[in-house]
Design a protein around this motif. Structure first.
Motif, short mmCIF file in Angstrom:
data_model
loop_
_atom_site.label_atom_id
_atom_site.label_comp_id
_atom_site.label_asym_id
_atom_site.label_seq_id
_atom_site.Cartn_x
_atom_site.Cartn_y
_atom_site.Cartn_z
N LYS A 94 27.61 47.29 37.10
CA LYS A 94 27.99 47.36 35.59
C LYS A 94 28.81 48.75 35.58
CE LYS A 94 23.40 45.93 33.78
NZ LYS A 94 22.33 46.23 32.75
N LEU A 95 29.78 48.51 34.94
CA LEU A 95 30.79 49.77 34.69
C LEU A 95 30.17 50.66 33.69
CD1 LEU A 95 34.34 47.68 34.38
CD2 LEU A 95 33.10 48.77 36.62
N GLU A 147 29.89 50.33 29.98
CA GLU A 147 31.13 49.76 29.26
C GLU A 147 31.19 48.29 28.61
OE1 GLU A 147 34.25 51.42 28.69
OE2 GLU A 147 34.12 53.07 30.22
N GLY A 193 31.86 45.49 37.48
CA GLY A 193 33.00 45.61 38.57
C GLY A 193 33.24 44.52 39.67
N LYS A 194 33.90 44.97 40.63
CA LYS A 194 33.95 44.14 41.70
C LYS A 194 32.81 43.95 42.64
CE LYS A 194 38.89 44.09 41.90
NZ LYS A 194 40.16 44.35 42.62
N THR A 225 30.85 55.48 39.18
CA THR A 225 31.94 55.83 39.77
C THR A 225 32.27 54.35 40.66
OG1 THR A 225 30.93 56.67 41.72
CG2 THR A 225 32.09 58.05 39.98
N GLU A 226 31.16 53.49 40.40
CA GLU A 226 31.17 51.98 41.20
C GLU A 226 30.81 52.52 42.64
OE1 GLU A 226 33.91 48.99 40.24
OE2 GLU A 226 35.23 50.41 39.16
N ARG A 285 31.46 54.75 44.64
CA ARG A 285 32.35 55.42 45.45
C ARG A 285 32.40 56.89 45.66
NH1 ARG A 285 35.72 51.86 42.41
NH2 ARG A 285 36.88 50.18 43.63
#
Length: 330
Positions: free
Chosen positions: A86-87, A95, A105-106, A158-159, A161
């Protein structure tokens, strides 16, 4: 139903391509061992030569892995799951689109064992540009039981990262693997091995020694978890290296958020600090310098008033040959 260490498929993946599922991690494991120190305990092993490799798995990647080496950590293989995150905004709120639906997200590989991932990413980044891989357990379905609690922690902003490292919110520092890599390291051109277990190489075929080491570490951890769960009277067989004992008057120590051992302190000072709520559940602490550090929340089982009655003691060098508690999940 399989246990948590029997779930998933043994696969190989570059740890730099695995993402953090949580926004924040503590700087130490539950036994007080610093996560940054664990990166130094990771050692290298070669991939199994193709000539001697076993038969290829029918549900794994074909061909020859392009890795330069296998990283073997001092803890069991981390568990990963292919996930659509989830973003989230920096404040953690999801989001949403114009219709109010949550944005995703991806798909990527996310770790269920975030502190271990930190150690592995540090070890792999320091070896850049050599291409490293680690043995992982690919969880292909949403895990049940304990796993559901872990999935509720998927709150990265931050997905995955990067991750904040620190014992408490507001006292953290951001981390991504580029910080541990040599100058000039770049993320551009890094291969993403695949998004499903079928796309990854079979760890049993290409890194049997690393799989064996991981399985052994998992068995040790299970044994230590059984010991930590013991209260009165030690454990079966008359061994009493983990037991309840009267709180000593002196010798209390803890590891602060910066990773420094503080103490020893007298019990009266510990009582005062406890009354002022200075100690949190995950704070590594021990009542004697010869003991292993345990989380503050485990030292005093239900019914025991901290620093007044009895305390759980775990000898650091057990006579029966068992090591001190290993780094535990999350």
């Amino acid at each position: 139903m399989p246990g948590p260490r029997e779930e998933g498929k043994w696969r190989l993946i570059n740890p730099l391509n695995i993402r953090f599922s949580q926004p924040r991690i503590a700087p130490h494991f539950r036994d007080g061992h610093l996560i940054k120190d664990s990166a130094c305990e990771v050692f290298e092993a070669p991939l199994q030569d193709r000539v001697y490799a076993g038969a290829a798995s029918e549900d794994a990647a074909d061909g020859v892995p392009s890795y330069d080496l296998v990283l073997v950590p001092p803890f069991p293989a981390i568990r990963v799951i292919s996930w659509l995150p989830k973003l989230r905004r920096p404040d953690g709120e999801a989001e949403r689109d114009a219709n109010g639906d949550q944005l995703l997200g991806k798909r990527a590989w996310f770790a269920l064992d975030n502190r271990r991932l930190y150690s592995l990413q540090c070890a792999a980044a320091r070896r850049w540009p050599r291409r490293c891989c680690v043995v992982v357990r690919c969880i292909e379905e949403v895990p049940g039981g304990e796993g559901l609690r872990e999935l509720r922690k998927f709150r990265t902003t931050t997905e995955g990262r990067s991750v904040e490292v620190g014992a408490r919110a507001g006292e953290t520092r951001p981390f991504n693997w580029m910080q541990a890599a040599p100058p000039g390291a770049i993320t551009r051109g890094m291969e993403v091995e695949g998004l499903y277990a079928e796309d990854l190489f079979d760890a049993w075929q290409w890194a049997p020694q690393a799989v064996a080491a991981s399985a052994h570490a998992g068995q040790q951890e299970e044994e230590q978890e059984k010991l930590i769960g013991v209260s009165e009277g030690g454990y079966p067989g008359g061994k009493k290296e983990v037991k309840m004992a009267p709180c000593p008057d002196n010798g209390w120590q803890y590891i602060d958020p910066a990773g420094n051992i503080q103490g020893p302190f007298p019990i009266e000072k510990m009582r005062i600090w406890h009354r002022h709520n200075f100690f949190y559940a995950d704070l590594p602490m021990r009542s004697d310098p010869v003991d292993a550090f345990l989380p503050f929340g485990q030292l005093f089982p239900a019914g025991e008033q901290p620093f007044h009655g009895r305390v759980l003691r775990c000898r650091q060098n057990a006579k029966n040959g068992l090591p001190m508690p290993l780094r535990q999940v999350q």
